[in-house]
Each structure stands twice: as C-alpha cells, then as structure tokens.
Write a protein that holds these residues in place. Structure first.
Motif, PDB file in Angstrom:
ATOM      1  N   GLY A  12     -79.281  61.398  68.416  1.00  0.00           N
ATOM      2  CA  GLY A  12     -80.674  61.613  68.798  1.00  0.00           C
ATOM      3  C   GLY A  12     -81.616  61.599  67.612  1.00  0.00           C
ATOM      4  O   GLY A  12     -82.364  60.643  67.380  1.00  0.00           O
ATOM      5  N   THR A  13     -81.571  62.660  66.824  1.00  0.00           N
ATOM      6  CA  THR A  13     -82.528  62.868  65.736  1.00  0.00           C
ATOM      7  C   THR A  13     -82.590  61.695  64.764  1.00  0.00           C
ATOM      8  O   THR A  13     -83.678  61.315  64.323  1.00  0.00           O
ATOM      9  CB  THR A  13     -82.171  64.161  64.977  1.00  0.00           C
ATOM     10  N   ALA A  14     -81.448  61.131  64.413  1.00  0.00           N
ATOM     11  CA  ALA A  14     -81.431  60.040  63.428  1.00  0.00           C
ATOM     12  C   ALA A  14     -82.143  58.794  63.941  1.00  0.00           C
ATOM     13  O   ALA A  14     -82.543  57.938  63.154  1.00  0.00           O
ATOM     14  CB  ALA A  14     -79.986  59.701  63.031  1.00  0.00           C
ATOM     15  N   ILE A  15     -82.328  58.710  65.256  1.00  0.00           N
ATOM     16  CA  ILE A  15     -83.039  57.559  65.829  1.00  0.00           C
ATOM     17  C   ILE A  15     -84.486  57.905  66.166  1.00  0.00           C
ATOM     18  O   ILE A  15     -85.416  57.198  65.793  1.00  0.00           O
ATOM     19  CB  ILE A  15     -82.328  57.061  67.112  1.00  0.00           C
ATOM     20  N   PHE A  16     -84.653  59.027  66.883  1.00  0.00           N
ATOM     21  CA  PHE A  16     -85.970  59.334  67.453  1.00  0.00           C
ATOM     22  C   PHE A  16     -86.754  60.382  66.669  1.00  0.00           C
ATOM     23  O   PHE A  16     -87.887  60.680  67.005  1.00  0.00           O
ATOM     24  CB  PHE A  16     -85.804  59.819  68.902  1.00  0.00           C
ATOM     25  N   VAL A  31     -88.715  53.789  65.147  1.00  0.00           N
ATOM     26  CA  VAL A  31     -87.469  53.873  65.910  1.00  0.00           C
ATOM     27  C   VAL A  31     -86.577  52.656  65.646  1.00  0.00           C
ATOM     28  O   VAL A  31     -85.367  52.788  65.451  1.00  0.00           O
ATOM     29  CB  VAL A  31     -87.765  54.003  67.422  1.00  0.00           C
ATOM     30  N   ALA A  32     -87.187  51.463  65.598  1.00  0.00           N
ATOM     31  CA  ALA A  32     -86.385  50.249  65.392  1.00  0.00           C
ATOM     32  C   ALA A  32     -85.668  50.290  64.041  1.00  0.00           C
ATOM     33  O   ALA A  32     -84.493  49.941  63.939  1.00  0.00           O
ATOM     34  CB  ALA A  32     -87.272  49.012  65.497  1.00  0.00           C
ATOM     35  N   VAL A  38     -74.790  55.895  71.994  1.00  0.00           N
ATOM     36  CA  VAL A  38     -75.587  56.515  73.052  1.00  0.00           C
ATOM     37  C   VAL A  38     -76.820  57.118  72.377  1.00  0.00           C
ATOM     38  O   VAL A  38     -76.701  58.086  71.617  1.00  0.00           O
ATOM     39  CB  VAL A  38     -74.782  57.605  73.799  1.00  0.00           C
ATOM     40  N   ALA A  39     -77.975  56.521  72.603  1.00  0.00           N
ATOM     41  CA  ALA A  39     -79.210  56.996  71.953  1.00  0.00           C
ATOM     42  C   ALA A  39     -79.771  58.169  72.762  1.00  0.00           C
ATOM     43  O   ALA A  39     -80.169  58.008  73.907  1.00  0.00           O
ATOM     44  CB  ALA A  39     -80.229  55.860  71.886  1.00  0.00           C
ATOM     45  N   VAL A  40     -79.745  59.349  72.156  1.00  0.00           N
ATOM     46  CA  VAL A  40     -80.130  60.567  72.880  1.00  0.00           C
ATOM     47  C   VAL A  40     -81.639  60.764  72.788  1.00  0.00           C
ATOM     48  O   VAL A  40     -82.178  61.122  71.742  1.00  0.00           O
ATOM     49  CB  VAL A  40     -79.374  61.790  72.321  1.00  0.00           C
ATOM     50  N   SER A  41     -82.314  60.517  73.924  1.00  0.00           N
ATOM     51  CA  SER A  41     -83.776  60.477  73.939  1.00  0.00           C
ATOM     52  C   SER A  41     -84.400  61.718  74.559  1.00  0.00           C
ATOM     53  O   SER A  41     -85.602  61.739  74.824  1.00  0.00           O
ATOM     54  CB  SER A  41     -84.219  59.232  74.707  1.00  0.00           C
ATOM     55  N   LYS A  42     -83.597  62.748  74.764  1.00  0.00           N
ATOM     56  CA  LYS A  42     -84.121  63.971  75.402  1.00  0.00           C
ATOM     57  C   LYS A  42     -85.355  64.494  74.668  1.00  0.00           C
ATOM     58  O   LYS A  42     -85.410  64.466  73.442  1.00  0.00           O
ATOM     59  CB  LYS A  42     -83.033  65.046  75.424  1.00  0.00           C
ATOM     60  N   ASP A  71     -92.890  56.362  74.935  1.00  0.00           N
ATOM     61  CA  ASP A  71     -93.284  55.475  73.831  1.00  0.00           C
ATOM     62  C   ASP A  71     -92.112  55.185  72.904  1.00  0.00           C
ATOM     63  O   ASP A  71     -91.827  54.034  72.581  1.00  0.00           O
ATOM     64  CB  ASP A  71     -94.417  56.101  73.015  1.00  0.00           C
ATOM     65  N   ARG A  72     -91.458  56.254  72.454  1.00  0.00           N
ATOM     66  CA  ARG A  72     -90.336  56.052  71.528  1.00  0.00           C
ATOM     67  C   ARG A  72     -89.149  55.407  72.227  1.00  0.00           C
ATOM     68  O   ARG A  72     -88.417  54.613  71.630  1.00  0.00           O
ATOM     69  CB  ARG A  72     -89.937  57.378  70.885  1.00  0.00           C
ATOM     70  N   VAL A  73     -88.966  55.746  73.497  1.00  0.00           N
ATOM     71  CA  VAL A  73     -87.856  55.124  74.228  1.00  0.00           C
ATOM     72  C   VAL A  73     -88.104  53.621  74.351  1.00  0.00           C
ATOM     73  O   VAL A  73     -87.189  52.813  74.167  1.00  0.00           O
ATOM     74  CB  VAL A  73     -87.691  55.771  75.621  1.00  0.00           C
ATOM     75  N   ARG A  74     -89.342  53.249  74.624  1.00  0.00           N
ATOM     76  CA  ARG A  74     -89.649  51.812  74.739  1.00  0.00           C
ATOM     77  C   ARG A  74     -89.450  51.092  73.403  1.00  0.00           C
ATOM     78  O   ARG A  74     -89.036  49.929  73.370  1.00  0.00           O
ATOM     79  CB  ARG A  74     -91.068  51.593  75.255  1.00  0.00           C
ATOM     80  N   GLN A  75     -89.732  51.783  72.317  1.00  0.00           N
ATOM     81  CA  GLN A  75     -89.452  51.163  71.005  1.00  0.00           C
ATOM     82  C   GLN A  75     -87.963  50.851  70.871  1.00  0.00           C
ATOM     83  O   GLN A  75     -87.584  49.803  70.357  1.00  0.00           O
ATOM     84  CB  GLN A  75     -89.874  52.101  69.870  1.00  0.00           C
TER      85      GLN A  75
END
Ligand code: PLP
Length: 233
Positions: A221-225, A12-13, A40-44, A49-53
C-alpha cells in the motif's frame, strides 16, 4: 510556486515502477520465475484519483480492507476497467458476506468457521464462487484475526473437503515488532503440507523478504500510494 504548472500529482506511476522492479529483483535473487509474484496494490483509504493513476500505469490487482469502502469506490472503476481483480484483505463480518461476494473477486481473510459456512451458503445461493485464502494468525496474537497455526490443518480440511470452498492459499500479517521472516516461513510450511500453492505475505516494509520465502502475492500500500489517509491534492 509556478502558477503555470498543474497541481503537483503524487507519483503513483513512479512508485509502481519502483515496486515492480524491486519485486523482479527479489524474484531473480530467489531463483524464481519472472512474474511469479502478483502485486496486490492496497488502495484502502485512498480516493479514486490515486487509484486511477495506478490503473493508468497498468495495475489491475488491488486490495481493500473494508467492504463498505470498496462497494462505494470500485463499481465506477470497474465500469472502465472490467479486468480489475479486487482482493478483500480485511476482516469480514458474516452480515456483510453478501456484499463482499458481490464486490470482490478474492477473499484473503477467511478466518473462522462461521465465516467459511456463511461464504459456502452465499456461493450456493448465488452460483458464484470466489477464490479464497485462509488467514493464519502466525504470531498467535489475541487481538488479531486468523486461525491459530495448530488449528490450520483441520480448518483447511473443513473448508476444502466439507464446504467445497475454493481455497487457493494462505495469508498472514506478522506481528509488527517481530522478525517477519519467521512468520513467512511458518506460513509457507503450513501451505506446503496442505498442498496449497499460494502465499499472500509481505507488505511495503518486507515484501522482498516475503518473496525470498515463497510469497506468490505481496500486498503493498504505502510504497505505492503514500501514507494513509491520503491528503487530497
Ligand atoms: C493496509 C494493509 C496492507 C498494506 O500495508 P502497507 O504497509 O501500506 O504496504 C497489507 N495487508 C493488509 C492486510 C493491510 O491491511
């Protein structure tokens, strides 16, 4: 398989770094100030775990599209990071307004009069007032939420003048099979003539185009998570 190594972590980082540098490049190319676009990081659908990253990598602004999911996921994360800013980017039923106002900082999906009135009532009762975006159905798709472009000016007036809502900008989700730039340009035009400064437009596939056309918020969203739903690894 190396039995000594930890379980592989989805990066994720690394993804965040890449998205941030693409945003910076798009800002430069468009002649816009560095930092003028909020990610705006879309974490839906993704677990904590990934959100904490993402939090560990310094990300603080997030988007969720379901009230119930966000209610379950974010209180614990907020306890550790009080400076989180959470955007609701999905449809909001009026019977969930109370929960949404308690859970989110910004609501991007104000899309009908009944909802606007319910929000005004809730703000009156709680003394809280969230920043709002009005969702415009730029493609006039019958199955999609949002105010029709032709009704936008009157709806913005209702929200701002009659209901005293804190309308900060507009949001759109272009039709999947159309050139998004036409929709981004239309959203920018409606915002400009109504004196609204903020534009939430652009997702993983087209946020650079959106920035070129004036996006102040991109929802990625997807490009991050990675793909949704996240496989638990
Ligand atoms: C899921 C979602 C996004 C993120 O889409 P990606 O293609 O994964 O970047 C953006 N906006 C809204 C309204 C969404 O529901």
């Amino acid at each position: 398989m190396n039995s000594h190594s930890a379980k592989p972590q989805f990066d994720v980082a690394g993804n965040l770094t890449a998205v941030r540098s693409e945003i910076a490049r798009a800002e430069r190319r468009a002649g816009r100030d560095a930092g003028s676009v909020t990610l705006v990081a879309v974490s839906k659908f993704h677990g904590p775990d990934r959100v904490r990253q993402a939090l560990n990598a310094g990300q603080r602004v997030f988007g969720e599209n379901r009230v119930q999911e966000a209610e379950g996921k974010w209180p614990a994360l907020r306890a550790d990071h009080p400076d989180i800013v959470l955007h609701l980017i999905g449809p909001l039923q009026t019977n969930k307004v109370k929960h949404a106002v308690a859970t989110f900082d910004v609501i991007e999906s104000v899309d009908r009069e009944k909802l606007a009135r319910a929000l005004a009532r809730e703000f009156g009762e709680t003394g809280k007032s969230l920043a709002l975006f009005i969702q415009i159905n730029t493609g006039e798709e019958p199955q999609k939420a949002g105010i029709a472009p032709a009704d936008a000016d009157a709806f913005i007036r209702l929200c701002r003048d009659d209901l005293a809502l804190d309308v900060q900008g507009l949001m759109c989700i272009p039709p999947v099979d159309e050139e998004p730039s036409l929709h981004f340009a239309l959203l920018a035009k409606i915002a400009k003539r109504n004196g609204l400064a903020k534009l939430s437009m652009g997702m993983s596939a087209d946020f650079e185009t959106a920035i070129a056309l004036g996006a102040t918020h991109v929802r990625v969203g997807t490009a991050i998570f990675g793909n949704r739903p996240a496989p638990e690894i």
